[in-house]
Motif scaffolding. Structure first.
Motif, PDB file in Angstrom:
ATOM      1  N   VAL A  90      15.310  23.152  53.427  1.00 17.51           N
ATOM      2  CA  VAL A  90      14.758  23.174  54.730  1.00 17.51           C
ATOM      3  C   VAL A  90      15.341  21.872  55.395  1.00 17.51           C
ATOM      4  O   VAL A  90      15.764  21.095  54.783  1.00 17.51           O
ATOM      5  N   ASP A  91      15.513  21.896  56.705  1.00 15.64           N
ATOM      6  CA  ASP A  91      16.092  20.699  57.366  1.00 15.64           C
ATOM      7  C   ASP A  91      15.230  20.334  58.572  1.00 15.64           C
ATOM      8  O   ASP A  91      15.095  21.212  59.442  1.00 15.64           O
ATOM      9  N   THR A  92      14.218  19.201  58.521  1.00 13.78           N
ATOM     10  CA  THR A  92      13.338  19.121  59.553  1.00 13.78           C
ATOM     11  C   THR A  92      14.046  18.870  60.934  1.00 13.78           C
ATOM     12  O   THR A  92      13.402  19.056  62.072  1.00 13.78           O
ATOM     13  N   ASN A  93      15.421  18.488  61.064  1.00 11.17           N
ATOM     14  CA  ASN A  93      16.005  18.787  62.414  1.00 11.17           C
ATOM     15  C   ASN A  93      16.003  20.002  63.018  1.00 11.17           C
ATOM     16  O   ASN A  93      16.470  20.279  64.159  1.00 11.17           O
ATOM     17  N   ASN A  94      15.998  20.868  62.408  1.00 12.37           N
ATOM     18  CA  ASN A  94      15.868  22.436  62.782  1.00 12.37           C
ATOM     19  C   ASN A  94      14.636  22.829  63.053  1.00 12.37           C
ATOM     20  O   ASN A  94      14.571  24.154  63.525  1.00 12.37           O
ATOM     21  N   PHE A  95      13.461  22.237  62.647  1.00 12.23           N
ATOM     22  CA  PHE A  95      12.108  22.825  63.098  1.00 12.23           C
ATOM     23  C   PHE A  95      11.966  22.822  64.455  1.00 12.23           C
ATOM     24  O   PHE A  95      12.405  22.122  65.085  1.00 12.23           O
ATOM     25  N   GLN A  96      11.232  23.869  64.874  1.00 13.01           N
ATOM     26  CA  GLN A  96      11.152  23.950  66.408  1.00 13.01           C
ATOM     27  C   GLN A  96       9.572  23.850  66.685  1.00 13.01           C
ATOM     28  O   GLN A  96       8.773  24.381  66.035  1.00 13.01           O
ATOM     29  N   VAL A  97       9.274  22.854  67.359  1.00 10.10           N
ATOM     30  CA  VAL A  97       7.975  22.526  67.470  1.00 10.10           C
ATOM     31  C   VAL A  97       7.314  22.997  69.035  1.00 10.10           C
ATOM     32  O   VAL A  97       8.184  22.498  69.989  1.00 10.10           O
ATOM     33  N   GLN A  98       6.201  23.189  69.132  1.00  8.99           N
ATOM     34  CA  GLN A  98       5.282  23.526  70.283  1.00  8.99           C
ATOM     35  C   GLN A  98       4.108  22.499  70.202  1.00  8.99           C
ATOM     36  O   GLN A  98       3.298  22.752  69.233  1.00  8.99           O
ATOM     37  N   GLN A  99       3.712  21.886  71.109  1.00 10.26           N
ATOM     38  CA  GLN A  99       2.438  21.350  71.358  1.00 10.26           C
ATOM     39  C   GLN A  99       1.540  22.665  72.021  1.00 10.26           C
ATOM     40  O   GLN A  99       1.549  22.990  72.802  1.00 10.26           O
ATOM     41  N   LEU A 100       0.523  23.059  70.965  1.00 11.42           N
ATOM     42  CA  LEU A 100      -0.039  24.492  71.492  1.00 11.42           C
ATOM     43  C   LEU A 100      -1.119  24.149  72.451  1.00 11.42           C
ATOM     44  O   LEU A 100      -2.014  23.100  72.379  1.00 11.42           O
ATOM     45  N   PRO A 101      -0.914  24.959  73.572  1.00  7.76           N
ATOM     46  CA  PRO A 101      -2.141  24.709  74.511  1.00  7.76           C
ATOM     47  C   PRO A 101      -3.351  25.552  74.147  1.00  7.76           C
ATOM     48  O   PRO A 101      -3.335  26.230  73.279  1.00  7.76           O
ATOM     49  N   LEU A 102      -4.495  24.385  74.310  1.00 13.78           N
ATOM     50  CA  LEU A 102      -5.651  24.961  73.774  1.00 13.78           C
ATOM     51  C   LEU A 102      -6.292  26.219  74.247  1.00 13.78           C
ATOM     52  O   LEU A 102      -6.951  26.888  73.750  1.00 13.78           O
ATOM     53  N   THR A 103      -5.631  26.747  75.211  1.00 13.77           N
ATOM     54  CA  THR A 103      -5.956  27.974  75.958  1.00 13.77           C
ATOM     55  C   THR A 103      -5.176  29.068  75.312  1.00 13.77           C
ATOM     56  O   THR A 103      -5.558  30.317  75.378  1.00 13.77           O
ATOM     57  N   SER A 104      -4.498  28.743  74.352  1.00 21.08           N
ATOM     58  CA  SER A 104      -3.637  29.804  73.598  1.00 21.08           C
ATOM     59  C   SER A 104      -4.120  30.192  72.358  1.00 21.08           C
ATOM     60  O   SER A 104      -3.755  30.912  71.529  1.00 21.08           O
TER      61      SER A 104
END
Length: 305
Positions: free
Chosen positions: A194-208
């Protein structure tokens, strides 16, 4: 719905050149929209993925985020996945209604226990919330045989790699910044899988946390009933690294550290009316080396509130 499937090893890789921006079909944001999912509006997508051909669910460690950080760990959090085959291209935005091609779609969800799901339905609760949850989806997991255990562990990674990844993201976390900063270096113990440069990040909305998608993607277009697309989607393993952190309202001590958990999920339950995928194939790994060759063809879009 599906005929007996043959074993395939076709690769699905996300584009190296990801793009950040607002999507016409997904104006509310709050999730990662990758691959050909960008061609659909949210309502159409959710309508199709609400009737999946295959699903997967694993239990994950979580917290009572309705209380101030840090709160007690609670049971009932789940990481789940829906796969729908033959999502009609004719339902995509700006489509030629005469087309008969389809897509295979995948949605990933992080869902709270029922007693927490409604905690952020009003703005006051959101304004006072002290939790910040960063969800990192790893696009280059392996394809595994359907008979592999679906207990949420990431067996294709060494235990040292998992430990080092979790520690790297814990050390990198900052309560005063959003989740989208530069990722930590990939630990050497992960051996380039794995390569952390390819990780796709989302700050999870608490409403989700009521079961709204955190990640969606679609395959390349294919003929209806395509066996390869169905096989790939049900064998695809999706590692998801969740960082349970805090924001500035929490006033966390300087030496605080977030809880980080790496879980793997796959669509290992075929729904009634759908044919079983093959169960006698060796795992197919799509590691960082493949991504570095630039053979990918799909662009990921990140949407935020």
């Amino acid at each position: 719905m599906h005929s007996l499937l043959r074993t395939t090893r076709t690769l699905l890789v996300l584009d190296l050149c990801t793009t950040v921006g607002a999507l016409a079909g997904w104006p509310e944001g709050g999730m990662i929209v990758a691959g050909n999912a960008v061609r659909f509006d949210r309502q159409t997508w959710e309508s199709n993925l609400a009737q999946p051909n295959a699903t997967g669910t694993v239990q994950v460690s979580g917290f009572d985020i309705s209380q101030r950080w840090p709160s007690e760990e609670v049971d009932g959090w789940t990481l789940s996945l829906n796969v729908s085959n033959d999502v009609p291209e004719s339902q995509s935005m700006n489509a030629d209604n005469t087309t008969t091609s389809t897509f295979t779609g995948t949605s990933i969800f992080l869902k709270a226990p029922e007693n927490i799901q409604g905690a952020f339905t009003n703005h006051t609760a959101l304004d006072e919330a002290t939790w910040k949850i960063c969800v990192n989806v790893v696009p280059n997991g392996p394809q595994e045989d359907q008979s592999e255990a679906g207990n949420g562990t990431c067996g294709f990674l060494s235990s040292q790699c998992v430990t080092d990844l979790q520690q790297a993201y814990a050390d990198k976390f900052s309560g005063s910044q959003e989740c989208y900063g530069t990722p930590p270096p990939t630990p050497s113990s992960c051996d380039g899988i794995v390569d952390t440069n390819n990780f796709q990040v989302q700050q999870l909305p608490l409403t989700s946390v009521n079961g709204t998608e955190v990640f969606v993607t679609a395959s390349a277009s294919h003929d209806a009933g395509d066996e390869a697309a169905w096989s790939n989607a049900t064998r695809q393993v999706w590692p998801v690294l969740t960082v349970w952190g805090w924001n500035t309202r929490a006033q966390a001590p300087e030496d605080s550290s977030p809880r980080v958990q790496l879980s793997c999920i796959r669509a290992n339950t075929v729904e009634p009316g759908s044919s079983d995928p093959p169960s006698s194939a060796e795992p197919t790994f799509r590691g960082a080396a493949i991504l570095s060759l630039g053979i990918a063809s799909v662009t990921a879009w990140y949407t935020s509130l």
